[in-house]
Write a protein that holds these residues in place. Structure first.
Motif, mmCIF file in Angstrom:
data_model
loop_
_atom_site.group_PDB
_atom_site.id
_atom_site.type_symbol
_atom_site.label_atom_id
_atom_site.label_comp_id
_atom_site.label_asym_id
_atom_site.label_seq_id
_atom_site.Cartn_x
_atom_site.Cartn_y
_atom_site.Cartn_z
ATOM 1 N N LEU A 105 0.822 -1.213 0.000
ATOM 2 C CA LEU A 105 0.000 0.000 0.000
ATOM 3 C C LEU A 105 0.858 1.265 0.000
ATOM 4 N N VAL A 106 1.919 1.285 0.805
ATOM 5 C CA VAL A 106 2.771 2.481 0.835
ATOM 6 C C VAL A 106 3.459 2.662 -0.519
ATOM 7 N N GLU A 126 6.622 5.106 12.756
ATOM 8 C CA GLU A 126 7.787 4.388 13.274
ATOM 9 C C GLU A 126 8.946 4.468 12.264
ATOM 10 N N PRO A 127 10.058 5.099 12.658
ATOM 11 C CA PRO A 127 11.183 5.236 11.726
ATOM 12 C C PRO A 127 11.696 3.907 11.177
ATOM 13 N N ALA A 128 11.760 2.876 12.003
ATOM 14 C CA ALA A 128 12.279 1.589 11.534
ATOM 15 C C ALA A 128 11.415 1.016 10.406
ATOM 16 N N TYR A 129 10.115 1.292 10.416
ATOM 17 C CA TYR A 129 9.224 0.797 9.365
ATOM 18 C C TYR A 129 9.353 1.649 8.101
ATOM 19 N N TYR A 130 9.265 2.957 8.243
ATOM 20 C CA TYR A 130 9.194 3.834 7.075
ATOM 21 C C TYR A 130 10.541 4.075 6.407
ATOM 22 N N ARG A 131 11.615 3.739 7.045
ATOM 23 C CA ARG A 131 12.944 3.889 6.440
ATOM 24 C C ARG A 131 13.038 3.092 5.136
ATOM 25 N N ARG A 132 12.374 1.947 5.067
ATOM 26 C CA ARG A 132 12.424 1.101 3.863
ATOM 27 C C ARG A 132 11.835 1.784 2.636
ATOM 28 N N ASP A 134 12.398 5.006 2.079
ATOM 29 C CA ASP A 134 13.281 6.167 1.940
ATOM 30 C C ASP A 134 12.767 7.410 2.674
ATOM 31 N N PHE A 135 11.922 7.205 3.688
ATOM 32 C CA PHE A 135 11.550 8.324 4.548
ATOM 33 C C PHE A 135 12.705 8.561 5.513
ATOM 34 N N ARG A 136 12.908 9.822 5.852
ATOM 35 C CA ARG A 136 13.966 10.210 6.783
ATOM 36 C C ARG A 136 13.387 11.195 7.793
ATOM 37 N N PRO A 137 14.087 11.349 8.921
ATOM 38 C CA PRO A 137 13.617 12.400 9.829
ATOM 39 C C PRO A 137 13.486 13.697 9.030
ATOM 40 N N ALA A 138 12.336 14.326 9.121
ATOM 41 C CA ALA A 138 12.044 15.492 8.289
ATOM 42 C C ALA A 138 13.052 16.614 8.486
ATOM 43 N N THR A 139 13.595 16.735 9.693
ATOM 44 C CA THR A 139 14.562 17.806 9.932
ATOM 45 C C THR A 139 15.793 17.658 9.031
ATOM 46 N N PHE A 154 8.453 12.199 13.049
ATOM 47 C CA PHE A 154 7.958 12.997 11.933
ATOM 48 C C PHE A 154 8.980 12.865 10.815
ATOM 49 N N GLN A 155 8.544 12.242 9.718
ATOM 50 C CA GLN A 155 9.448 11.901 8.626
ATOM 51 C C GLN A 155 8.916 12.430 7.304
ATOM 52 N N ALA A 156 9.808 12.543 6.343
ATOM 53 C CA ALA A 156 9.401 13.039 5.030
ATOM 54 C C ALA A 156 10.246 12.384 3.944
ATOM 55 N N ARG A 157 9.737 12.506 2.737
ATOM 56 C CA ARG A 157 10.451 12.016 1.563
ATOM 57 C C ARG A 157 10.113 12.922 0.395
ATOM 58 N N TRP A 158 11.157 13.446 -0.246
ATOM 59 C CA TRP A 158 10.957 14.215 -1.470
ATOM 60 C C TRP A 158 10.685 13.236 -2.610
ATOM 61 N N LEU A 159 9.723 13.554 -3.461
ATOM 62 C CA LEU A 159 9.440 12.768 -4.655
ATOM 63 C C LEU A 159 10.063 13.400 -5.898
ATOM 64 N N VAL A 160 10.582 14.602 -5.732
ATOM 65 C CA VAL A 160 11.246 15.351 -6.800
ATOM 66 C C VAL A 160 12.591 15.815 -6.244
ATOM 67 N N GLU A 161 13.327 16.525 -7.043
ATOM 68 C CA GLU A 161 14.566 17.107 -6.540
ATOM 69 C C GLU A 161 14.225 17.954 -5.316
ATOM 70 N N PRO A 162 14.992 17.808 -4.241
ATOM 71 C CA PRO A 162 14.683 18.580 -3.027
ATOM 72 C C PRO A 162 14.580 20.075 -3.301
ATOM 73 N N ARG A 163 13.604 20.662 -2.664
ATOM 74 C CA ARG A 163 13.372 22.105 -2.773
ATOM 75 C C ARG A 163 13.611 22.744 -1.419
ATOM 76 N N THR A 164 13.240 23.987 -1.323
ATOM 77 C CA THR A 164 13.352 24.690 -0.055
ATOM 78 C C THR A 164 12.389 24.070 0.942
#
Length: 177
Positions: A105-106, A126-132, A134-139, A154-164
């Motif tokens: 699903l993810v 959970e970081p251990a789950y979402y790391r697979r 390519d999510f990372r600590p959003a900071t 709180f994690q995030a993942r860019w789907l495009v080239e990282p922006r501001t």
């Protein structure tokens, strides 16, 4: 198993699934009554919110039964107001967990988001789950959480080239839950 868009006729089954998947409070580990599962109410509110994106509400169907659900809704990066996505809740029936349904699903919701030209997906999980995925600590990506107490959850993942970066803001129903 097939993955498809959620339909209005799926709402009751998905609500039941989410109540079962979140019967144990993720923060405390204590058992909750079905009416106390805030994720089910959140999901109902997200479907009614202007940030609801029907193409990003997916179900997994196994043997003609809905076995999992994931949703991503409109979020924003402040101060620019750049539209981004907030992922969650993600739920799998307890008897079907640890069989790869959540993973499928993810991957599916991220693929649909990328195909729709979305730029960033953020979540609390959970970081251990979402790391697979390519999510990372959003900071690490320059994205601040709406609540600093979430820390590395709180994690995030860019789907495009990282922006501001900026401060992430979830769809309105998240502020009530």
């Amino acid at each position: 198993m097939i993955v498809r868009r959620e339909r209005a006729s799926d709402h009751d089954a998905v609500r039941t699934l989410v109540r079962a998947a979140f019967a144990r409070d993720p923060a405390t580990g204590t058992e909750r009554a079905p009416e106390d599962v805030v994720e089910a109410g959140l999901l109902d509110e997200l479907r009614e919110d202007p940030g609801f994106l029907p193409h990003l509400s997916l179900v997994a169907v196994t043997d003609d039964e809905i076995s999992g659900h994931v949703i991503a809704t409109r979020g924003w990066l402040e101060p620019t107001g750049e539209p981004v996505l907030g992922l969650g809740p993600l739920g799998v029936l307890p008897g079907a967990q640890r069989r790869g349904i959540g993973t499928v699903l993810v991957h599916a919701v991220l693929a649909v988001a990328e195909a729709a030209d979305e730029s960033l997906v953020a979540l609390v999980g959970e970081p251990a789950y979402y790391r697979r995925f390519d999510f990372r600590p959003a900071t690490e990506l320059g994205i601040a959480a709406p609540d600093p107490a979430w820390g590395g959850y709180f994690q995030a993942r860019w789907l495009v080239e990282p922006r501001t970066g900026g401060t992430f803001r979830f769809a309105e129903p998240f502020t009530r839950h």
